[in-house]
Motif scaffolding. Sequence first.
Motif, PDB file in Angstrom:
ATOM      1  N   GLY A   1       0.340  13.877   3.321  1.00  0.00           N
ATOM      2  CA  GLY A   1      -0.775  14.782   3.105  1.00  0.00           C
ATOM      3  C   GLY A   1      -0.700  16.082   3.863  1.00  0.00           C
ATOM      4  N   ALA A   2       0.275  16.269   4.763  1.00  0.00           N
ATOM      5  CA  ALA A   2       0.405  17.495   5.561  1.00  0.00           C
ATOM      6  C   ALA A   2       1.689  18.224   5.178  1.00  0.00           C
ATOM      7  CB  ALA A   2       0.391  17.171   7.044  1.00  0.00           C
ATOM      8  N   SER A   3       1.808  19.445   5.686  1.00  0.00           N
ATOM      9  CA  SER A   3       2.948  20.287   5.316  1.00  0.00           C
ATOM     10  C   SER A   3       4.217  19.842   6.022  1.00  0.00           C
ATOM     11  CB  SER A   3       2.645  21.752   5.662  1.00  0.00           C
ATOM     12  OG  SER A   3       2.336  21.866   7.045  1.00  0.00           O
ATOM     13  N   ASP A   4       5.326  20.152   5.386  1.00  0.00           N
ATOM     14  CA  ASP A   4       6.649  19.819   5.922  1.00  0.00           C
ATOM     15  C   ASP A   4       7.101  20.911   6.898  1.00  0.00           C
ATOM     16  OD1 ASP A   4       8.969  18.483   6.340  1.00  0.00           O
ATOM     17  OD2 ASP A   4       9.632  18.491   4.249  1.00  0.00           O
ATOM     18  N   LYS A   5       8.214  20.626   7.603  1.00  0.00           N
ATOM     19  CA  LYS A   5       8.816  21.561   8.559  1.00  0.00           C
ATOM     20  C   LYS A   5       7.797  21.999   9.625  1.00  0.00           C
ATOM     21  CE  LYS A   5      12.304  23.338   5.341  1.00  0.00           C
ATOM     22  NZ  LYS A   5      12.903  24.544   4.725  1.00  0.00           N
ATOM     23  N   TRP A   6       7.183  21.024  10.227  1.00  0.00           N
ATOM     24  CA  TRP A   6       6.208  21.283  11.272  1.00  0.00           C
ATOM     25  C   TRP A   6       6.902  21.497  12.610  1.00  0.00           C
ATOM     26  CZ3 TRP A   6       7.601  16.650   9.266  1.00  0.00           C
ATOM     27  CH2 TRP A   6       8.035  15.677  10.166  1.00  0.00           C
ATOM     28  N   ASN A   7       6.208  22.100  13.531  1.00  0.00           N
ATOM     29  CA  ASN A   7       6.731  22.299  14.886  1.00  0.00           C
ATOM     30  C   ASN A   7       5.874  21.457  15.841  1.00  0.00           C
ATOM     31  OD1 ASN A   7       7.904  23.136  17.241  1.00  0.00           O
ATOM     32  ND2 ASN A   7       7.043  25.196  17.221  1.00  0.00           N
ATOM     33  N   GLY A   8       6.369  20.294  16.159  1.00  0.00           N
ATOM     34  CA  GLY A   8       5.625  19.385  17.016  1.00  0.00           C
ATOM     35  C   GLY A   8       6.087  17.960  16.784  1.00  0.00           C
ATOM     36  N   VAL A   9       5.161  17.033  16.864  1.00  0.00           N
ATOM     37  CA  VAL A   9       5.501  15.620  16.734  1.00  0.00           C
ATOM     38  C   VAL A   9       4.500  14.966  15.793  1.00  0.00           C
ATOM     39  CG1 VAL A   9       4.103  14.977  18.745  1.00  0.00           C
ATOM     40  CG2 VAL A   9       5.951  13.465  17.988  1.00  0.00           C
TER      41      VAL A   9
ATOM     42  N   GLY B   1       0.830  -1.203   0.000  1.00  0.00           N
ATOM     43  CA  GLY B   1       0.000   0.000   0.000  1.00  0.00           C
ATOM     44  C   GLY B   1       0.859   1.246   0.000  1.00  0.00           C
ATOM     45  N   ALA B   2       0.194   2.386  -0.078  1.00  0.00           N
ATOM     46  CA  ALA B   2       0.903   3.667  -0.056  1.00  0.00           C
ATOM     47  C   ALA B   2      -0.117   4.775   0.227  1.00  0.00           C
ATOM     48  CB  ALA B   2       1.606   3.915  -1.396  1.00  0.00           C
ATOM     49  N   ASP B   3       0.381   5.935   0.680  1.00  0.00           N
ATOM     50  CA  ASP B   3       1.714   6.084   1.258  1.00  0.00           C
ATOM     51  C   ASP B   3       1.660   5.783   2.756  1.00  0.00           C
ATOM     52  OD1 ASP B   3       3.137   6.768  -1.013  1.00  0.00           O
ATOM     53  OD2 ASP B   3       2.816   8.894  -0.773  1.00  0.00           O
ATOM     54  N   GLY B   4       0.597   6.244   3.396  1.00  0.00           N
ATOM     55  CA  GLY B   4       0.454   6.003   4.809  1.00  0.00           C
ATOM     56  C   GLY B   4      -0.409   7.046   5.483  1.00  0.00           C
ATOM     57  N   LEU B   5      -0.451   6.938   6.800  1.00  0.00           N
ATOM     58  CA  LEU B   5      -1.300   7.807   7.631  1.00  0.00           C
ATOM     59  C   LEU B   5      -0.443   8.393   8.747  1.00  0.00           C
ATOM     60  CD1 LEU B   5      -4.897   7.200   8.751  1.00  0.00           C
ATOM     61  CD2 LEU B   5      -3.190   7.387  10.553  1.00  0.00           C
ATOM     62  N   ALA B   6      -0.783   9.618   9.190  1.00  0.00           N
ATOM     63  CA  ALA B   6      -0.004  10.307  10.215  1.00  0.00           C
ATOM     64  C   ALA B   6      -0.938  10.902  11.264  1.00  0.00           C
ATOM     65  CB  ALA B   6       0.857  11.407   9.601  1.00  0.00           C
ATOM     66  N   ILE B   7      -0.516  10.816  12.521  1.00  0.00           N
ATOM     67  CA  ILE B   7      -1.199  11.447  13.655  1.00  0.00           C
ATOM     68  C   ILE B   7      -0.313  12.602  14.124  1.00  0.00           C
ATOM     69  CG2 ILE B   7      -2.103  11.105  15.989  1.00  0.00           C
ATOM     70  CD1 ILE B   7      -2.412   8.130  15.303  1.00  0.00           C
ATOM     71  N   TRP B   8      -0.907  13.799  14.272  1.00  0.00           N
ATOM     72  CA  TRP B   8      -0.123  15.005  14.518  1.00  0.00           C
ATOM     73  C   TRP B   8      -0.520  15.683  15.824  1.00  0.00           C
ATOM     74  CZ3 TRP B   8       3.662  16.006  10.972  1.00  0.00           C
ATOM     75  CH2 TRP B   8       3.528  15.457   9.698  1.00  0.00           C
ATOM     76  N   PHE B   9       0.480  16.353  16.426  1.00  0.00           N
ATOM     77  CA  PHE B   9       0.260  17.389  17.427  1.00  0.00           C
ATOM     78  C   PHE B   9       1.278  18.482  17.137  1.00  0.00           C
ATOM     79  CE2 PHE B   9       0.977  19.599  21.454  1.00  0.00           C
ATOM     80  CZ  PHE B   9      -0.337  19.889  21.815  1.00  0.00           C
ATOM     81  N   THR B  10       0.807  19.590  16.582  1.00  0.00           N
ATOM     82  CA  THR B  10       1.692  20.649  16.114  1.00  0.00           C
ATOM     83  C   THR B  10       1.246  21.999  16.661  1.00  0.00           C
ATOM     84  OG1 THR B  10       0.377  20.923  14.094  1.00  0.00           O
ATOM     85  CG2 THR B  10       2.244  19.402  13.997  1.00  0.00           C
TER      86      THR B  10
END
Length: 533
Positions: free
Chosen positions: A158-166, A138-147
């Motif tokens: 699917g989200a922006s690069d150079k985030w501030n968080g995890v 499969g591709a590409d994947g899923l992400a869980i964020w806290f930014t």
Amino acid sequence: MAVPEGATQRRWRRAPTWAAGRLFVALVAGLLCHTCVVQVTADDHTEDAVAKTPDPADAAPHRRFEYKYSFKGPHLVQADDTIPFWIHMGNAIPSADQVRIVPSLKSQRGAVWSKNMAAFKHWEAEVTFRVSGRGRTGADGLAIWFTATQGQQGPVYGASDKWNGVGIFFDSFDNDGKKNNPVVIVVGNNGKFSYDHKRDGITQALGTCLRDFRNKPYPVRAKVSYYKNTLTVMINNGFTPDKEDFEFCAKVENMIIPAEGYFGVSAATGGVADDHDVLSFLVFQLTEPGQTPPRPEAEIPKEDKDKYQEEFHNFQQELDKKKEEFQKEHPDVQGEPIDELYESVNDREIRQVFEGQNRIHLEIKQINRQLAMILDEQRRYVTIVTDEISKRGSNTGSGQLDVANQQLGTIASSQQDLLRNLNEFRNAFYESLKQIGSVQHHQQGGGVPAYESIQHFNDIKEHLHTVRRDLEHLVQRGAQNPGEKVQKCPELPPVTSCLSTVHFVIFIVAQSVLFLCYIMYKSQQEAAAKKFF
């Protein structure tokens, strides 16, 4: 910054001087008095016991559910296809039961983010999701964020690069060709670094674990907790429906993340595509043991309250206008009550009872047909035995005739008893069928009180128990008497139309097998009926 602190600092502790003095005093006292040594030993054991007392700080933290940072089904979206307290962007598709972050199409990006900024010192997020596709990869994947800021569409799942968080990444595609995917990766960023796609972020990972989360029979659950500067990731592999069956995945200590931020979930597809569905996102605020849990939020501000009241008033006016238009277009239905959107508790119980009655009705009809077939077989066997008695009466002598007639008469009488009992069973089933039909008729006409329905079902259960006991009694009789008849069957002169021993044994065995199968079938149906009651 969302990176670990510097290298672990080593602290050298110097033993206090009073400890050495105490040891010297103890040695001197031991030379003077043996009892003093005993007292000092007792004091040491007391201190050890105190040191082993569990620390209250090791207890589990207090959890409080935060609805403004969570979503779940079954009524997840509103009439305007929005999620309360959340926004969706890109190719995300919200529905009543889940949010499809991206569908299984090539080059898709989607995300959902919380509208409100969370300011929790400690928190925990439980995410339930499915990643499913037809391909072996499969591709590409899923992400869980806290930014620190709400993410935008970008190249990192699917989200922006150079985030501030995890970000906790569930990577499906093997970009570096090392055959170490699917994998779960924890990556922190302070807003200055770009994600290393070519190496699947392994060089930037603070914690990883290999977990295959694609095409599981049950939804996969991820529990991400941030408590005392420690980020912990637990995974439920989706093989069991147990919601608390979590396995350890990764742990990052001494991790500093923004004190305030937004929760989010994003996903992306590439040349290979999977469906990425999020069923629920639940956030809990954690409080250390011994501290006062946070108080509930204060009353809604007057401005927001007036705004909500105005929206409700406008909605009510629009609804009244639509009602008037509908009544003008359909004058024949004026004055009739409008059906409720959701069924009440009583309606749901009546519907469940009615569905259960339908199932029982169909099962009893099937049993009734099987009993009719068994009755036809028994009548045929009785006819054969009667014909044999009449034929042997004309072809054999008087001595042998009496013995043969006695044996065949016994068999015929037992078959007649069996036939009569089967008729009684069939009548009992027919009565049960009539009772169920009457209950359904009354319910369709205007409803039946719950007490009367329960009484009807109790009567049906008593009939079924009676049938079962009688069948067991018949099986025991059929297993005892017919076998003895076969062993004591006299030798008769060979007759071309004689019922042979082999045929008779086959008949008895087939009859016993039919009875046993019927009893087993009835037991299973009765167990299913007990679950319904």
